[in-house]
Design a protein around this motif. Structure first.
Motif, PDB file in Angstrom:
ATOM      1  N   GLY A   1      -7.712   3.945   0.095  1.00  0.00           N
ATOM      2  CA  GLY A   1      -6.273   4.212   0.046  1.00  0.00           C
ATOM      3  C   GLY A   1      -5.606   4.129   1.409  1.00  0.00           C
ATOM      4  O   GLY A   1      -4.395   3.952   1.489  1.00  0.00           O
ATOM      5  N   GLY A   2      -6.376   4.300   2.464  1.00  0.00           N
ATOM      6  CA  GLY A   2      -5.798   4.246   3.812  1.00  0.00           C
ATOM      7  C   GLY A   2      -5.241   2.862   4.116  1.00  0.00           C
ATOM      8  O   GLY A   2      -5.850   1.851   3.771  1.00  0.00           O
ATOM      9  N   CYS A   3      -4.111   2.823   4.807  1.00  0.00           N
ATOM     10  CA  CYS A   3      -3.351   1.581   4.939  1.00  0.00           C
ATOM     11  C   CYS A   3      -3.683   0.800   6.206  1.00  0.00           C
ATOM     12  O   CYS A   3      -3.048  -0.207   6.486  1.00  0.00           O
ATOM     13  CB  CYS A   3      -1.865   1.896   4.879  1.00  0.00           C
ATOM     14  SG  CYS A   3      -1.389   3.154   6.080  1.00  0.00           S
TER      15      CYS A   3
ATOM     16  N   ASP B   1      -7.285  -6.032  -8.007  1.00  0.00           N
ATOM     17  CA  ASP B   1      -8.569  -5.394  -7.751  1.00  0.00           C
ATOM     18  C   ASP B   1      -8.633  -4.799  -6.342  1.00  0.00           C
ATOM     19  O   ASP B   1      -9.217  -3.738  -6.135  1.00  0.00           O
ATOM     20  CB  ASP B   1      -9.682  -6.431  -7.940  1.00  0.00           C
ATOM     21  CG  ASP B   1     -11.059  -5.779  -8.027  1.00  0.00           C
ATOM     22  OD1 ASP B   1     -11.157  -4.675  -8.605  1.00  0.00           O
ATOM     23  OD2 ASP B   1     -12.032  -6.369  -7.534  1.00  0.00           O
ATOM     24  N   LYS B   2      -8.017  -5.481  -5.364  1.00  0.00           N
ATOM     25  CA  LYS B   2      -8.120  -5.032  -3.980  1.00  0.00           C
ATOM     26  C   LYS B   2      -7.076  -3.974  -3.610  1.00  0.00           C
ATOM     27  O   LYS B   2      -7.262  -3.221  -2.663  1.00  0.00           O
ATOM     28  CB  LYS B   2      -7.998  -6.228  -3.025  1.00  0.00           C
ATOM     29  CG  LYS B   2      -9.221  -7.143  -3.076  1.00  0.00           C
ATOM     30  CD  LYS B   2      -9.161  -8.213  -2.018  1.00  0.00           C
ATOM     31  CE  LYS B   2      -9.153  -7.620  -0.634  1.00  0.00           C
ATOM     32  NZ  LYS B   2      -8.910  -8.643   0.395  1.00  0.00           N
TER      33      LYS B   2
ATOM     34  N   ASP C   1     -11.093  -2.841   4.051  1.00  0.00           N
ATOM     35  CA  ASP C   1     -10.457  -3.007   2.738  1.00  0.00           C
ATOM     36  C   ASP C   1     -10.236  -1.637   2.124  1.00  0.00           C
ATOM     37  O   ASP C   1     -11.034  -0.722   2.349  1.00  0.00           O
ATOM     38  CB  ASP C   1     -11.347  -3.844   1.806  1.00  0.00           C
ATOM     39  CG  ASP C   1     -10.943  -5.296   1.796  1.00  0.00           C
ATOM     40  OD1 ASP C   1      -9.738  -5.571   1.631  1.00  0.00           O
ATOM     41  OD2 ASP C   1     -11.827  -6.168   1.959  1.00  0.00           O
ATOM     42  N   ILE C   2      -9.202  -1.516   1.347  1.00  0.00           N
ATOM     43  CA  ILE C   2      -8.936  -0.249   0.666  1.00  0.00           C
ATOM     44  C   ILE C   2     -10.093   0.077  -0.272  1.00  0.00           C
ATOM     45  O   ILE C   2     -10.577   1.198  -0.331  1.00  0.00           O
ATOM     46  CB  ILE C   2      -7.614  -0.365  -0.123  1.00  0.00           C
ATOM     47  CG1 ILE C   2      -6.460  -0.383   0.867  1.00  0.00           C
ATOM     48  CG2 ILE C   2      -7.469   0.777  -1.102  1.00  0.00           C
ATOM     49  CD1 ILE C   2      -5.133  -0.523   0.229  1.00  0.00           C
ATOM     50  N   THR C   3     -10.537  -0.917  -0.987  1.00  0.00           N
ATOM     51  CA  THR C   3     -11.614  -0.753  -1.945  1.00  0.00           C
ATOM     52  C   THR C   3     -12.237  -2.131  -2.163  1.00  0.00           C
ATOM     53  O   THR C   3     -11.661  -3.134  -1.739  1.00  0.00           O
ATOM     54  CB  THR C   3     -11.082  -0.141  -3.273  1.00  0.00           C
ATOM     55  OG1 THR C   3     -12.150   0.014  -4.183  1.00  0.00           O
ATOM     56  CG2 THR C   3     -10.010  -1.006  -3.890  1.00  0.00           C
TER      57      THR C   3
ATOM     58  N   ILE D   1       0.821  -1.213   0.000  1.00  0.00           N
ATOM     59  CA  ILE D   1       0.000   0.000   0.000  1.00  0.00           C
ATOM     60  C   ILE D   1       0.858   1.267   0.000  1.00  0.00           C
ATOM     61  O   ILE D   1       0.991   1.945  -1.012  1.00  0.00           O
ATOM     62  CB  ILE D   1      -0.967   0.001   1.212  1.00  0.00           C
ATOM     63  CG1 ILE D   1      -1.781  -1.303   1.224  1.00  0.00           C
ATOM     64  CG2 ILE D   1      -1.901   1.201   1.139  1.00  0.00           C
ATOM     65  CD1 ILE D   1      -2.581  -1.509   2.497  1.00  0.00           C
ATOM     66  N   CYS D   2       1.452   1.578   1.163  1.00  0.00           N
ATOM     67  CA  CYS D   2       2.086   2.890   1.364  1.00  0.00           C
ATOM     68  C   CYS D   2       3.199   3.203   0.361  1.00  0.00           C
ATOM     69  O   CYS D   2       3.264   4.330  -0.137  1.00  0.00           O
ATOM     70  CB  CYS D   2       2.591   3.007   2.799  1.00  0.00           C
ATOM     71  SG  CYS D   2       1.403   2.407   4.031  1.00  0.00           S
TER      72      CYS D   2
ATOM     73  N   GLN E   1       2.486   5.182  -2.802  1.00  0.00           N
ATOM     74  CA  GLN E   1       2.061   6.583  -2.718  1.00  0.00           C
ATOM     75  C   GLN E   1       3.229   7.563  -2.651  1.00  0.00           C
ATOM     76  O   GLN E   1       3.026   8.770  -2.657  1.00  0.00           O
ATOM     77  CB  GLN E   1       1.154   6.770  -1.485  1.00  0.00           C
ATOM     78  CG  GLN E   1      -0.127   5.946  -1.580  1.00  0.00           C
ATOM     79  CD  GLN E   1      -0.857   5.795  -0.256  1.00  0.00           C
ATOM     80  OE1 GLN E   1      -0.329   6.139   0.787  1.00  0.00           O
ATOM     81  NE2 GLN E   1      -2.075   5.264  -0.305  1.00  0.00           N
TER      82      GLN E   1
ATOM     83  N   MET F   1      -3.780   0.728  -6.434  1.00  0.00           N
ATOM     84  CA  MET F   1      -2.844   1.854  -6.604  1.00  0.00           C
ATOM     85  C   MET F   1      -1.520   1.434  -7.215  1.00  0.00           C
ATOM     86  O   MET F   1      -1.056   2.020  -8.188  1.00  0.00           O
ATOM     87  CB  MET F   1      -2.565   2.503  -5.247  1.00  0.00           C
ATOM     88  CG  MET F   1      -3.730   3.283  -4.687  1.00  0.00           C
ATOM     89  SD  MET F   1      -3.449   3.714  -2.945  1.00  0.00           S
ATOM     90  CE  MET F   1      -3.157   2.093  -2.206  1.00  0.00           C
TER      91      MET F   1
END
Lengths: 217, 217
Positions: free
Chosen positions: B89-91, A148-149, B65-67, A122-123, A126, A152
């Motif tokens: 987007g938050g981890c 999909d999950k 879940d992020i999305t 994730i991080c 960004q 980013m």
């Protein structure tokens, strides 16, 4: 308030990343920011890549880890410059830490700098480090639903390596699901399906990265 | 400046977490904060756990879940209350989002609330949600070096599930390395070695969590 500060952090990160990118372009050093979950195979990919490209190109590695130098220990046998950044709990590298460690390399004697980011899907996606491009690594044992999950990274990256294809027979991983989800997020991104332990599919990756390095000279 | 703001964020998170914890103790709802890397098997663990405990206890699930709501879709067949938090987007989840979604549950009719955190071995371990305890899940395919490289979670957690032991024969995973590194970080932490797809070792986990739930009543 948090949002404003976050914007400041990202702005300052971006300014420093732009500086790093300019410097590396001047020095003709391709920088690859390798991002994956913990244990997807970043270090093993770098081992195979050092073995294949170590004679043809001048390689360097930045190892990002929360703590320990275990990954760097695995890579030191290739006799190339390696710098470890321990983030002490930090969940990603940033451009300031990269800018600082560039001083430990002789950039006039490097063709490629691989940055192994902290294990986190994730991080790290960004934060621009000033890299030439991000490389997404994901392993089949994580499941076919990762693009999909965690979209980013797959949107940001210039190529995707799908690792551990040797383990597919023992899992419920579905190639079609993975490929079609990835296509929806990033239609034309190159996908290399590999086993970094067994060697399957690595020739295509070596050919692709070799071309990228040559084009950057 | 960033450090001060980070302290504020953590302080505010802690205050809200303390509130959540008090409320759940009053209502006798055990909350388990399940943390792992992406694809380690959190949802599959919850599937097996719902099958085993769904008749004995009143379960609820928060899906972080992020999305997407893919994980919740997998769990809805168990006919228990599920709320999805998309972090966009938050981890990691935080106590404020947990506090908000508690309103969607009838806490007088719950014995356990499982929170499936965002797939991330780092950030979620730094945020108290008001849970009764954190549960660390890690899969053998991530390698045996994870406790040493990502110690925070293994220090914070009340138990560790080592998942995907069915895949060990096809990897270089070394049980002794894993166990001895874990022991160094958290000497007496219970360790359950399981395969959530094949069922190995799950009885010990069910017995342990059953006892925890009963003791919380």
């Amino acid at each position: 308030m948090e949002i404003k500060i976050m914007k400041n952090i990202l702005d300052r990160n971006q300014n420093k990343a732009d500086e790093v990118r300019k410097l590396l372009e001047l020095k003709k050093v391709l920088m690859v920011n390798v991002i994956s979950s913990p244990g997807a195979g970043k270090t093993t990919l770098l081992e195979r890549t050092c073995e294949e490209l170590g004679e043809k190109f001048r390689l360097g590695i930045v190892e990002g880890d929360i703590t320990t130098d275990r990954d760097a220990q695995r890579l030191k046998k290739y006799n190339i410059p390696i710098v470890v950044i321990n983030t002490e709990g930090g969940c990603h590298l940033d451009s300031h830490s990269i800018s600082k460690v560039l001083g430990y390399f002789d950039l006039d004697k490097l063709d490629v700098l691989f940055v192994e980011n902290v294990g986190n899907l994730i991080c790290p996606s960004q934060f621009d480090l000033g890299e030439t491009f991000k490389l997404a690594l994901v392993s089949t044992t994580e499941g076919d639903d990762k693009p999909d999950k965690y979209p980013m990274l797959f949107r940001e990256a210039k190529a995707v390596l799908l690792n551990k294809i040797d383990l597919v027979p023992y899992t419920n991983f579905n190639y079609n699901n993975f490929r079609s989800d990835l296509k929806k997020i990033n239609a034309n991104i190159p996908l290399f399906e590999v086993s970094c332990t067994r060697g399957d599919g690595l020739k295509e990756w070596f050919d692709w990265i070799t071309e990228k390095i040559n084009n950057f000279q």
